[in-house]
Design an enzyme around this catalytic site. Structure first.
Site, PDB file in Angstrom:
ATOM      1  N   SER A 149     110.491  98.476  14.387  1.00  0.00           N
ATOM      2  CA  SER A 149     110.154  97.150  13.848  1.00  0.00           C
ATOM      3  C   SER A 149     110.742  96.122  14.794  1.00  0.00           C
ATOM      4  CB  SER A 149     110.782  96.956  12.465  1.00  0.00           C
ATOM      5  OG  SER A 149     110.723  95.583  12.088  1.00  0.00           O
ATOM      6  N   TYR A 166     118.473  98.098   7.072  1.00  0.00           N
ATOM      7  CA  TYR A 166     117.117  98.217   7.650  1.00  0.00           C
ATOM      8  C   TYR A 166     117.142  97.884   9.145  1.00  0.00           C
ATOM      9  CZ  TYR A 166     112.064  97.526   8.193  1.00  0.00           C
ATOM     10  OH  TYR A 166     110.751  97.618   8.605  1.00  0.00           O
TER      11      TYR A 166
HETATM   12  N1  LIG Z   1     104.932  95.928   6.850  1.00  0.00           N
HETATM   13  C1  LIG Z   1     105.642  95.419   7.841  1.00  0.00           C
HETATM   14  O1  LIG Z   1     105.702  94.196   8.041  1.00  0.00           O
HETATM   15  C2  LIG Z   1     106.409  96.318   8.752  1.00  0.00           C
HETATM   16  C3  LIG Z   1     106.917  95.761   9.930  1.00  0.00           C
HETATM   17  C4  LIG Z   1     107.615  96.564  10.802  1.00  0.00           C
HETATM   18  C5  LIG Z   1     107.795  97.904  10.523  1.00  0.00           C
HETATM   19  N2  LIG Z   1     107.300  98.423   9.366  1.00  0.00           N
HETATM   20  C6  LIG Z   1     107.520  99.848   9.132  1.00  0.00           C
HETATM   21  O2  LIG Z   1     106.296 100.491   8.892  1.00  0.00           O
HETATM   22  C7  LIG Z   1     106.530 101.659   8.123  1.00  0.00           C
HETATM   23  C8  LIG Z   1     105.564 101.670   6.937  1.00  0.00           C
HETATM   24  O3  LIG Z   1     105.855 100.569   6.093  1.00  0.00           O
HETATM   25  P1  LIG Z   1     104.765  99.774   5.246  1.00  0.00           P
HETATM   26  O4  LIG Z   1     104.972  98.341   5.504  1.00  0.00           O
HETATM   27  O5  LIG Z   1     103.429 100.359   5.459  1.00  0.00           O
HETATM   28  O6  LIG Z   1     105.324 100.016   3.781  1.00  0.00           O
HETATM   29  P2  LIG Z   1     104.773 100.845   2.521  1.00  0.00           P
HETATM   30  O7  LIG Z   1     105.840 100.726   1.512  1.00  0.00           O
HETATM   31  O8  LIG Z   1     103.399 100.426   2.181  1.00  0.00           O
HETATM   32  O9  LIG Z   1     104.685 102.338   3.058  1.00  0.00           O
HETATM   33  C9  LIG Z   1     105.790 103.165   3.162  1.00  0.00           C
HETATM   34  C10 LIG Z   1     105.332 104.591   3.227  1.00  0.00           C
HETATM   35  O10 LIG Z   1     106.482 105.434   3.313  1.00  0.00           O
HETATM   36  C11 LIG Z   1     106.481 106.347   2.233  1.00  0.00           C
HETATM   37  N3  LIG Z   1     107.836 106.632   1.770  1.00  0.00           N
HETATM   38  C12 LIG Z   1     108.726 105.758   1.238  1.00  0.00           C
HETATM   39  N4  LIG Z   1     109.854 106.410   0.869  1.00  0.00           N
HETATM   40  C13 LIG Z   1     109.659 107.718   1.191  1.00  0.00           C
HETATM   41  C14 LIG Z   1     110.433 108.897   1.052  1.00  0.00           C
HETATM   42  N5  LIG Z   1     111.654 108.861   0.529  1.00  0.00           N
HETATM   43  N6  LIG Z   1     109.906 110.066   1.466  1.00  0.00           N
HETATM   44  C15 LIG Z   1     108.678 110.117   2.011  1.00  0.00           C
HETATM   45  N7  LIG Z   1     107.895 109.047   2.158  1.00  0.00           N
HETATM   46  C16 LIG Z   1     108.374 107.861   1.751  1.00  0.00           C
HETATM   47  C17 LIG Z   1     105.665 105.686   1.141  1.00  0.00           C
HETATM   48  O11 LIG Z   1     105.185 106.647   0.247  1.00  0.00           O
HETATM   49  C18 LIG Z   1     104.583 105.019   1.968  1.00  0.00           C
HETATM   50  O12 LIG Z   1     103.578 105.949   2.325  1.00  0.00           O
HETATM   51  C19 LIG Z   1     108.005 101.615   7.708  1.00  0.00           C
HETATM   52  O13 LIG Z   1     108.767 102.437   8.586  1.00  0.00           O
HETATM   53  C20 LIG Z   1     108.363 100.168   7.912  1.00  0.00           C
HETATM   54  O14 LIG Z   1     109.726  99.977   8.165  1.00  0.00           O
HETATM   55  C21 LIG Z   1     106.603  97.671   8.465  1.00  0.00           C
HETATM   56  O1  LIG Z   2     110.073  95.284   9.604  1.00  0.00           O
HETATM   57  C1  LIG Z   2     109.554  94.415   8.934  1.00  0.00           C
HETATM   58  O2  LIG Z   2     109.349  94.464   7.743  1.00  0.00           O
HETATM   59  C2  LIG Z   2     109.107  93.140   9.630  1.00  0.00           C
HETATM   60  O3  LIG Z   2     109.102  93.209  11.017  1.00  0.00           O
HETATM   61  C3  LIG Z   2     110.025  92.020   9.208  1.00  0.00           C
HETATM   62  O4  LIG Z   2     111.257  92.101   9.845  1.00  0.00           O
HETATM   63  C4  LIG Z   2     109.368  90.680   9.437  1.00  0.00           C
HETATM   64  O5  LIG Z   2     108.816  90.606  10.737  1.00  0.00           O
HETATM   65  C5  LIG Z   2     110.314  89.523   9.210  1.00  0.00           C
HETATM   66  O6  LIG Z   2     110.846  89.639   7.929  1.00  0.00           O
HETATM   67  C6  LIG Z   2     109.608  88.214   9.366  1.00  0.00           C
HETATM   68  O7  LIG Z   2     110.504  87.171   9.123  1.00  0.00           O
END
Ligand SMILES: NC(=O)c1ccc[n+]([C@@H]2O[C@H](COP(=O)([O-])OP(=O)(O)OC[C@H]3O[C@@H](n4cnc5c(N)ncnc54)[C@H](O)[C@@H]3O)[C@@H](O)[C@H]2O)c1
Ligand SMILES: O=C(O)[C@H](O)[C@@H](O)[C@H](O)[C@H](O)CO
Length: 261
Positions: A149, A166
């Protein structure tokens, strides 16, 4: 020499995608499946996984699902064994499952710290170790994609979400990626990370409600937040032979936020 189309083609390739039931994991599953990869999705809840598999089938993508709670070490070995049984071997591992928790650092509960760390970094290490040892190293081929991220590239400023575990876990994902790339390049395995900016998802629902789309978009040079196709190109690059000379890299997919903040 292959054509560009051939370099990005995933026909005959297999992928295990964690957190593949929704959000960014499902988006990555679509990208890899649309290019011909056979998929196993994993996440915690079987019902969510069933929906995701049905959604992918409608798009002509072959996928099956294995429920596993990756915050538990004991879940890793059975998941990898079953995935290899179904797919034959694993060419592509997408370490995407992740979660967050917010509290001021001075009051941050150790239970929350452990939960976030266990899922966001420890499980990535354990899964990569198992898939590497059992499938990728013996076959001298692998593509590991870690979902980090932009929160792993810098800390949170005042007034933003208080997510010390996180951000720390995602910083660890970044350097785990580089370190594993260093060790496993000789086995024909590339290890790269995606560093998404803000994308609407179940995990970020609270952030979206707190800050509003307009304010989140304003941080980015491109003046927008991520959508349901913005991660596809970068994921396909790292999953395919188009990236066979790229390893240990962190690619921000963030509308440019990390270039200016
Ligand atoms: N959405 C964003 O802005 C964003 C930004 C940067 C990184 N990410 C990363 O992307 C990845 C996916 O996040 P998302 O935003 O799609 O969120 P989300 O909550 O929609 O998806 C999370 C996924 O992980 C699974 N999960 C959660 N806990 C678990 C566990 N204990 N065991 C197995 N599976 C588990 C959930 O079932 C789901 O499929 C994460 O690693 C998150 O940190 C998201
Ligand atoms: O990992 C994540 O869920 C995202 O990258 C966040 O860090 C957002 O970018 C931030 O919260 C914006 O202000």
């Amino acid at each position: 020499m292959r054509t560009t189309k051939q370099l990005f083609d995933l026909t005959g390739k297999t992928a295990l995608i964690t957190g593949g039931s929704r959000g960014l994991g499902l988006q990555i599953a679509e990208a890899l499946g649309e290019q011909g990869a056979r998929l196993v999705l994993s996440s915690r809840k079987q019902s969510d996984l069933d929906e995701a598999v049905a959604h992918l089938k409608q798009r002509g993508i072959e996928a099956s699902a294995i429920a596993a709670d990756l915050s538990q070490e004991s879940a890793v070995a059975p998941l990898v064994a079953e995935a290899i049984k179904r797919l034959g071997h694993i060419d592509i591992l997408v370490n995407n499952a992740g979660a967050t928790w917010g509290a001021p650092a001075e009051d941050y509960p150790t239970e929350a710290w452990d939960k976030v760390m266990n899922l966001n970094i420890r499980s990535i290490f354990l899964l990569s170790q198992a898939v590497g040892k059992q499938s990728m190293i013996p076959r001298k081929y692998g593509r590991i994609i870690n979902v980090a991220s932009i929160a792993g590239l810098s800390g949170n400023g005042p007034g933003s979400m208080q997510t010390v575990a996180y951000n720390t876990s995602k910083g660890a994902v970044v350097n785990f990626t580089r370190t594993l790339a260093g060790e496993w390049g000789r086995h024909g395995i590339t290890v790269n990370a995606l560093a998404p900016g803000f994308f609407p998802s179940k995990m970020t629902k609270g952030v979206l409600e707190n800050f509003g789309e307009e304010n989140l978009a304003k941080r980015a040079p491109l003046q927008r937040i991520g959508d349901d196709e913005d991660l596809k190109g970068a994921a396909l690059l790292f999953a395919s032979d188009a990236s066979k000379h790229i390893t240990g890299q962190i690619l921000a997919v963030d509308g440019g936020v990390s270039a200016v903040h």
